[in-house]
Each structure stands twice: as C-alpha cells, then as structure tokens.
Write a protein that holds these residues in place. Structure first.
Motif, PDB file in Angstrom:
ATOM      1  N   UNK A   7      63.885 -39.610 -18.735  1.00  0.00           N
ATOM      2  CA  UNK A   7      62.446 -39.816 -18.553  1.00  0.00           C
ATOM      3  C   UNK A   7      61.650 -39.409 -19.775  1.00  0.00           C
ATOM      4  N   UNK A   8      62.082 -38.339 -20.468  1.00  0.00           N
ATOM      5  CA  UNK A   8      61.355 -37.890 -21.657  1.00  0.00           C
ATOM      6  C   UNK A   8      61.376 -38.966 -22.736  1.00  0.00           C
ATOM      7  N   UNK A   9      62.539 -39.651 -22.872  1.00  0.00           N
ATOM      8  CA  UNK A   9      62.645 -40.716 -23.871  1.00  0.00           C
ATOM      9  C   UNK A   9      61.785 -41.916 -23.477  1.00  0.00           C
ATOM     10  N   UNK A  10      61.685 -42.190 -22.168  1.00  0.00           N
ATOM     11  CA  UNK A  10      60.854 -43.305 -21.701  1.00  0.00           C
ATOM     12  C   UNK A  10      59.401 -43.100 -22.064  1.00  0.00           C
ATOM     13  N   UNK A  11      58.954 -41.823 -22.070  1.00  0.00           N
ATOM     14  CA  UNK A  11      57.567 -41.535 -22.393  1.00  0.00           C
ATOM     15  C   UNK A  11      57.263 -41.762 -23.873  1.00  0.00           C
ATOM     16  N   UNK A  12      58.324 -41.779 -24.733  1.00  0.00           N
ATOM     17  CA  UNK A  12      58.096 -41.982 -26.164  1.00  0.00           C
ATOM     18  C   UNK A  12      57.967 -43.463 -26.518  1.00  0.00           C
ATOM     19  N   UNK A  13      58.207 -44.330 -25.554  1.00  0.00           N
ATOM     20  CA  UNK A  13      58.024 -45.766 -25.741  1.00  0.00           C
ATOM     21  C   UNK A  13      57.296 -46.295 -24.511  1.00  0.00           C
ATOM     22  N   UNK A  14      57.054 -47.599 -24.494  1.00  0.00           N
ATOM     23  CA  UNK A  14      56.423 -48.171 -23.314  1.00  0.00           C
ATOM     24  C   UNK A  14      57.424 -48.196 -22.162  1.00  0.00           C
ATOM     25  N   UNK A  15      57.152 -47.446 -21.084  1.00  0.00           N
ATOM     26  CA  UNK A  15      58.106 -47.403 -19.979  1.00  0.00           C
ATOM     27  C   UNK A  15      58.213 -48.759 -19.286  1.00  0.00           C
ATOM     28  N   UNK A  16      59.385 -49.027 -18.750  1.00  0.00           N
ATOM     29  CA  UNK A  16      59.662 -50.290 -18.073  1.00  0.00           C
ATOM     30  C   UNK A  16      59.856 -50.052 -16.584  1.00  0.00           C
ATOM     31  N   UNK A  17      60.026 -51.144 -15.848  1.00  0.00           N
ATOM     32  CA  UNK A  17      60.302 -51.010 -14.414  1.00  0.00           C
ATOM     33  C   UNK A  17      61.649 -50.345 -14.186  1.00  0.00           C
ATOM     34  N   UNK A  18      62.586 -50.550 -15.123  1.00  0.00           N
ATOM     35  CA  UNK A  18      63.873 -49.855 -15.016  1.00  0.00           C
ATOM     36  C   UNK A  18      63.675 -48.342 -15.065  1.00  0.00           C
ATOM     37  N   UNK A  19      62.771 -47.890 -15.958  1.00  0.00           N
ATOM     38  CA  UNK A  19      62.482 -46.461 -16.046  1.00  0.00           C
ATOM     39  C   UNK A  19      61.870 -45.953 -14.749  1.00  0.00           C
ATOM     40  N   UNK A  20      60.963 -46.720 -14.184  1.00  0.00           N
ATOM     41  CA  UNK A  20      60.323 -46.323 -12.920  1.00  0.00           C
ATOM     42  C   UNK A  20      61.365 -46.232 -11.813  1.00  0.00           C
ATOM     43  N   UNK A  21      62.276 -47.222 -11.771  1.00  0.00           N
ATOM     44  CA  UNK A  21      63.306 -47.227 -10.732  1.00  0.00           C
ATOM     45  C   UNK A  21      64.200 -45.995 -10.839  1.00  0.00           C
ATOM     46  N   UNK A  22      64.597 -45.630 -12.092  1.00  0.00           N
ATOM     47  CA  UNK A  22      65.441 -44.446 -12.277  1.00  0.00           C
ATOM     48  C   UNK A  22      64.691 -43.179 -11.880  1.00  0.00           C
ATOM     49  N   UNK A  23      63.420 -43.083 -12.305  1.00  0.00           N
ATOM     50  CA  UNK A  23      62.629 -41.895 -12.010  1.00  0.00           C
ATOM     51  C   UNK A  23      62.414 -41.727 -10.499  1.00  0.00           C
ATOM     52  N   UNK A  24      62.188 -42.849  -9.806  1.00  0.00           N
ATOM     53  CA  UNK A  24      61.916 -42.792  -8.365  1.00  0.00           C
ATOM     54  C   UNK A  24      63.188 -42.768  -7.534  1.00  0.00           C
ATOM     55  N   UNK A  25      64.317 -43.112  -8.158  1.00  0.00           N
ATOM     56  CA  UNK A  25      65.568 -43.145  -7.414  1.00  0.00           C
ATOM     57  C   UNK A  25      65.636 -44.289  -6.426  1.00  0.00           C
ATOM     58  N   UNK A  26      65.074 -45.443  -6.844  1.00  0.00           N
ATOM     59  CA  UNK A  26      65.094 -46.620  -5.971  1.00  0.00           C
ATOM     60  C   UNK A  26      65.637 -47.805  -6.760  1.00  0.00           C
ATOM     61  N   UNK A  27      65.881 -48.893  -6.070  1.00  0.00           N
ATOM     62  CA  UNK A  27      66.387 -50.097  -6.720  1.00  0.00           C
ATOM     63  C   UNK A  27      65.284 -50.769  -7.542  1.00  0.00           C
ATOM     64  N   UNK A  28      65.671 -51.435  -8.628  1.00  0.00           N
ATOM     65  CA  UNK A  28      64.727 -52.152  -9.479  1.00  0.00           C
ATOM     66  C   UNK A  28      63.960 -53.196  -8.670  1.00  0.00           C
TER      67      UNK A  28
END
Length: 340
Positions: A7-28
């Motif tokens: 998640x820290x690396x996602x914040x250094x770039x434009x986060x994607x839906x894949x990042x949201x899915x990983x952070x939330x622990x749900x399917x893309x």
C-alpha cells in the motif's frame, strides 16, 4: 506481499483498482462494480472498499475508461476564439451550466484566432478522449476534418460555421441584424455611415458587412467604401479610427460591428468631447453607462450557448438525424446613441 505491491508503494504513484482490491481484501470485480455505481454489494464490503479508496487516494481514471466500448469520459470541450472577450465568456457560461446539469465536466480552451493552434487543441482534446466538442472556428480555418481518422466525437459549431458537413451549427442572424441597424440610421437621415470592425476574414464581421451594404442598397444610397474600416482588432484600434473619422468629418454616423469597436468608439467620443450617432453590434455591460446609452443589435448569447449544448447532448444520446444549421434572430435595442 512484495514491495512493489505494498500500500505504501501504491501511494507513491496513482493507485489503481487492483490496489484498492488488495487493500480492502476483496475481488477486483467487486471494486469495479462499486466504482461503477452498482448497489447490490454486501454493505460490509462496501465499507471496506470505501475505506481503502480513502486511504489510498484512489481516483477513477475516466480517460482510460473511455477507451473501452460503451464507456464515457463525461468530459466535453469548448474551443473559443478569445478568453478575454466577454462575448465568449457568456457562451462558455451558458454551455457549462447546461452540460453540468447532465453530469458532464466542460474544458474550455482558446485558439486565440490562430488556425494552427486551433488544430493542435482539437487534436489534443481528441487524444484526451473527450465525448464531444463545441467549437468557435478560428478566423483562418486550416483543419481538414475529412483527414481525421475515426472515431470523431460529435462536434457542434457555434457563432461561425465550420468546414465539417456532418456537424451541427448554431449562428446568429448577423446579416439581418446589421441591415436593421444601418437601415434605421439611414431612415434618420444619415448618409455617410462608417463601418468599424475587425477583419472580413471573420465570418461574423463579413456577414455584418454584408448587412451594412444591403441596407444601403435597399435605401438607394451608395455606400462610401472609404468609410469601411476592418482593421479594428482591439478597442484601442477602433478608438483611433473613430477619432480620425470625427476629426475629419468623413462620416455622420458610426456602425460598430462588434462590442470592442463600440467600446473604442465611446473612448474616442469621450476624448474628443463630441460624438456621432452610433449603433453597435453585440451588447456589453457598459453600454447602459454611456451618455447617451449605447444602442445595439443584440443576440441572445445565452440561448446560443444553451442550444449548442442541447444539440451536442442530443447527439451523445443517439440523435442520428441529418446535421442542421440554426440561425437565431437578433434584436435592435435603441437607447439614445442613434440620435444626433
């Protein structure tokens, strides 16, 4: 989780839906359904997705989404001639108010009356995958619309016609409005009416000049071609022209072919301490503040912008009828400056 997926690396770039899915622990797929407004999602998952979006600062990439069939950027563009001209500001405001009510974001850019710049702007806007464009063509049109590879978004021209047969066009009756104003001055007994405006390579000025000439013909009066001035690009240039006209007594009335010419004429009158009868084309805020107030041919600029927006929205909604040109009427408002 690898460092690149953190998640820290996602914040250094434009986060994607894949990042949201990983952070939330749900399917893309679940994140995609949420982002696209579906409501039949488990409330617990909705809360986790919402928290992840907030935490990561995720924003939906509408430009990327618009590439997919059936998707839309919900962005429209307005290309005008001059951001500094209140006339175009009024059009922009009317267009923005109308398209905003339908959920669209409007991007407004100015060609500065430069054909090459206009073409660059149009190309850049299409690269941005905007859904449609409303365009005031520049004075020197160089764009060959037939050479643009499809798909070309819906286009509506406003104020001036464009060289794109399949595009709609919203105009004002420049010819008729000018003829009415000049006819009125001729009926009042003036015979040498100076035409003060911008270049005849601009469609609106050319049409107003046509009305100026037709009014003379209808009245059986020969126009004085030496009293036609088409180099007033600014109010200051118009003021210089009108000042010379008054000082040399080469005309006994002024037809100011646009708002800047009318403002310039008022500047000249004030500096000289004397005036000529005048009617301008296009209303402007200070017109009622002069003494006497300035008479004008007015066009409903807000209606023009709103109709252009409505026409574009109809095309986006699937209207496939033949392209049409609509000419809106003008109105002569007499406030006193037309009198000697």
């Amino acid at each position: 989780m690898s460092e690149s997926e953190s998640p820290a690396n996602a914040k250094r770039r434009n986060p994607t839906m894949n990042d949201v899915a990983r952070e939330a622990g749900v399917a893309l797929r679940t994140v995609s359904r949420y982002v696209n407004g579906e409501t039949n999602i488990d409330p617990t998952l909705v809360e986790r997705i919402r928290d992840a979006i907030t935490s990561l600062g995720y924003r939906r990439n509408l430009a990327a989404a618009s590439i997919r069939p059936g998707w839309t950027s919900k962005m429209l563009a307005l290309v005008i001639g001059d951001l500094a001209n209140p006339y175009y500001s009024s059009i922009a405001r009317a267009v923005e108010e109308r398209v905003r009510s339908e959920g669209y974001l409007l991007t407004t850019v100015s060609s500065d009356e430069d054909g090459a710049r206009h073409d660059q702007l149009v190309d850049r806007l299409m690269e941005q995958r905007i859904d449609g464009m409303i365009i005031v063509p520049p004075r020197a049109q160089t764009r060959d619309w037939d050479t643009i590879p499809p798909p070309v978004p819906p286009v509506v021209f406003v104020d001036r016609p464009g060289a794109f047969p399949s595009a709609d066009c919203i105009l004002a009756d420049n010819d008729g409005g000018a003829a009415e104003a000049v006819s009125f001055l001729l009926e009042k007994g003036t015979r040498r009416i100076a035409f003060v405006g911008d270049g005849l390579d601009i469609f609106t000025i050319r049409e107003r000049h046509k009305g100026y000439l037709s009014a003379h013909r209808a009245a059986g009066v020969e126009p004085d071609l030496e009293s036609v001035f088409t180099s007033a690009h600014t109010s200051e240039q118009a003021a210089d022209i009108v000042r010379r006209v008054v000082e040399t007594e080469s005309a006994d009335a002024i037809f100011a072919a646009n708002n800047r010419a009318a403002v310039g004429a008022l500047m000249a009158f004030r500096s000289l301490g004397r005036r000529l009868p005048m009617i301008g084309f296009d209303d402007f805020e200070a017109a009622v503040l002069s003494t006497p107030a300035t008479s004008v041919v007015t066009q409903d600029i807000a209606a023009m912008g709103t109709l252009a927006a409505d026409t574009l929205l109809a095309r986006l909604a699937g209207d496939a009828s033949p392209a049409r040109t609509v000419v809106l009427p003008t109105r002569l408002i007499l406030r006193g400056s037309e009198a000697a």
